[in-house]
Write a protein that holds these residues in place. Sequence first.
Motif, PDB file in Angstrom:
ATOM      1  N   GLU A  70      14.998  10.980 -11.017  1.00  0.00           N
ATOM      2  CA  GLU A  70      15.401   9.883 -11.895  1.00  0.00           C
ATOM      3  C   GLU A  70      15.038  10.203 -13.332  1.00  0.00           C
ATOM      4  OE1 GLU A  70      14.965   6.416  -8.469  1.00  0.00           O
ATOM      5  OE2 GLU A  70      13.817   6.249 -10.317  1.00  0.00           O
ATOM      6  N   CYS A  84      15.144   3.231  -8.527  1.00  0.00           N
ATOM      7  CA  CYS A  84      16.373   2.750  -7.903  1.00  0.00           C
ATOM      8  C   CYS A  84      16.027   1.841  -6.726  1.00  0.00           C
ATOM      9  CB  CYS A  84      17.225   3.923  -7.417  1.00  0.00           C
ATOM     10  SG  CYS A  84      17.902   4.942  -8.748  1.00  0.00           S
ATOM     11  N   SER A 110      21.209  -0.048  -6.579  1.00  0.00           N
ATOM     12  CA  SER A 110      21.293  -0.100  -8.040  1.00  0.00           C
ATOM     13  C   SER A 110      20.376   0.959  -8.638  1.00  0.00           C
ATOM     14  CB  SER A 110      20.897  -1.489  -8.567  1.00  0.00           C
ATOM     15  OG  SER A 110      19.518  -1.735  -8.319  1.00  0.00           O
ATOM     16  N   GLU A 142      20.047   4.648 -11.317  1.00  0.00           N
ATOM     17  CA  GLU A 142      20.730   5.911 -11.614  1.00  0.00           C
ATOM     18  C   GLU A 142      19.860   7.084 -11.191  1.00  0.00           C
ATOM     19  OE1 GLU A 142      23.062   8.193 -15.278  1.00  0.00           O
ATOM     20  OE2 GLU A 142      21.612   6.601 -15.731  1.00  0.00           O
ATOM     21  N   ARG A 162      19.439  11.397 -11.307  1.00  0.00           N
ATOM     22  CA  ARG A 162      19.756  12.538 -12.166  1.00  0.00           C
ATOM     23  C   ARG A 162      19.657  13.840 -11.359  1.00  0.00           C
ATOM     24  NH1 ARG A 162      18.525  10.970 -17.555  1.00  0.00           N
ATOM     25  NH2 ARG A 162      19.304   8.840 -17.814  1.00  0.00           N
ATOM     26  N   ALA A 208      31.241   7.065 -10.863  1.00  0.00           N
ATOM     27  CA  ALA A 208      29.867   7.076 -10.358  1.00  0.00           C
ATOM     28  C   ALA A 208      29.170   8.401 -10.630  1.00  0.00           C
ATOM     29  CB  ALA A 208      29.850   6.779  -8.862  1.00  0.00           C
ATOM     30  N   SER A 247      24.750  13.307 -12.660  1.00  0.00           N
ATOM     31  CA  SER A 247      24.073  12.015 -12.608  1.00  0.00           C
ATOM     32  C   SER A 247      24.881  11.123 -11.672  1.00  0.00           C
ATOM     33  CB  SER A 247      23.973  11.388 -13.995  1.00  0.00           C
ATOM     34  OG  SER A 247      25.267  11.094 -14.502  1.00  0.00           O
ATOM     35  N   SER A 281      25.416   7.095 -10.590  1.00  0.00           N
ATOM     36  CA  SER A 281      25.163   5.664 -10.772  1.00  0.00           C
ATOM     37  C   SER A 281      25.290   4.972  -9.419  1.00  0.00           C
ATOM     38  CB  SER A 281      26.162   5.063 -11.754  1.00  0.00           C
ATOM     39  OG  SER A 281      25.997   3.656 -11.817  1.00  0.00           O
ATOM     40  N   ASP A 327      24.821   1.665  -9.154  1.00  0.00           N
ATOM     41  CA  ASP A 327      25.119   0.253  -9.408  1.00  0.00           C
ATOM     42  C   ASP A 327      26.397  -0.165  -8.673  1.00  0.00           C
ATOM     43  OD1 ASP A 327      22.921   0.089 -11.020  1.00  0.00           O
ATOM     44  OD2 ASP A 327      24.037   0.442 -12.877  1.00  0.00           O
TER      45      ASP A 327
END
Length: 374
Positions: A129, A141, A154, A156, A158, A193, A208, A210, A212
């Motif tokens: 992250e 997350c 939810s 992100e 990395r 995403a 990365s 996402s 969410d």
Amino acid sequence: MQELGRLGFSEDQGSLLEVATSFCAKRSPMARVRQLIEDDTGHDPDVWREIVELGWLGIAIPEAYGGAGLQLAEVVPVMEQMGRYMLAGPFYSTTLAAQAILAGGTEDQKRTLLPRLAEGSITSLALCEANGDWDLANITCTATATGSGALRLSGEKRLVSDAASASNIIASVMLDGRPAIVLIDRATLGPDALRREVIIDETKRAYSLSLDGVEVPAANLLDPDRAGAALHHIHLTANLLAAAEMCGGTQSVIDYTLDYLKTRVQFGQLIGAYQALKHPIVDAYVSYEQTRSHVYSAAHCFGEQGVGEIATRMAKAQADTTLSFAADRAIQFHGGFGFTYDCDAQLYRRRAIWHASQYGDAAWHKAKLADLLL
């Protein structure tokens, strides 16, 4: 005090080393490595299919789940030669994913997912992250149960390696205040995403991710009671295999440098005759031999409680230092050309920086060793 420094080299390791050396040398010459830097996926699908046919994805998967029933010790020589010839592909990511399921999955998940991985289903791990913490339990997350029996994610992630090529992604999240691991079907991700990241080692691919708005079925949650132990196992496995890859890279960059020292003439003699160049390359080779001993010692005792962790951290710390030094000397010895991207030593130096950033650099592992040993 527990016994350290034992070495083992099995017949299976020897056979795999021989096959992997021949295969990687043939399928990954440096010209091809540089071509794949410009490729979107970063690897050759035909080579990946050959790797699958060789059965390498199933080496450390038990026979009951469609694998060969060997250990991570037998994966080490394969990773070593992949590092030596910089063979690109999602082998590292998918092998780590298989270990995540073995260490943290339910029995049903193992029986369903592991045969697919052994057959070449590319799977990635999303553990890192923005905080960059090498403690995999430091997770921001989250996953929240919905009324429909799903989990809504939810946050992100990395540096998700090979995510664009993956069929599934295994991600760490916090669920009810505890670390948890979930399996995400990449086909369910939205078009935005995944975003490709610019990383130091351009022979690899990272993204990365996402989370969410992503929802996964509750059945995709790995065993919550084993999540902490699974993350610890993944961490040590990643470091063992990274150390093996760096060990192979060190052998290659030393060979590359020696070829130059034995052909470049300056002031009427080969530059390899000068002590200022001769002594450092000997130091690099001695350090390489130490690294290889550490790597195979760690492979031999990896599954032993306490000893395995100590040996693995020693191997990663040594491999990090050794490849960094050997690649740095190679760049210096090649003069002005060494500081250009056309010099192959640049690729190995970047590889060392990449692995230092993943799962702990030499200084961090030495600090961990101090806690374990003292």
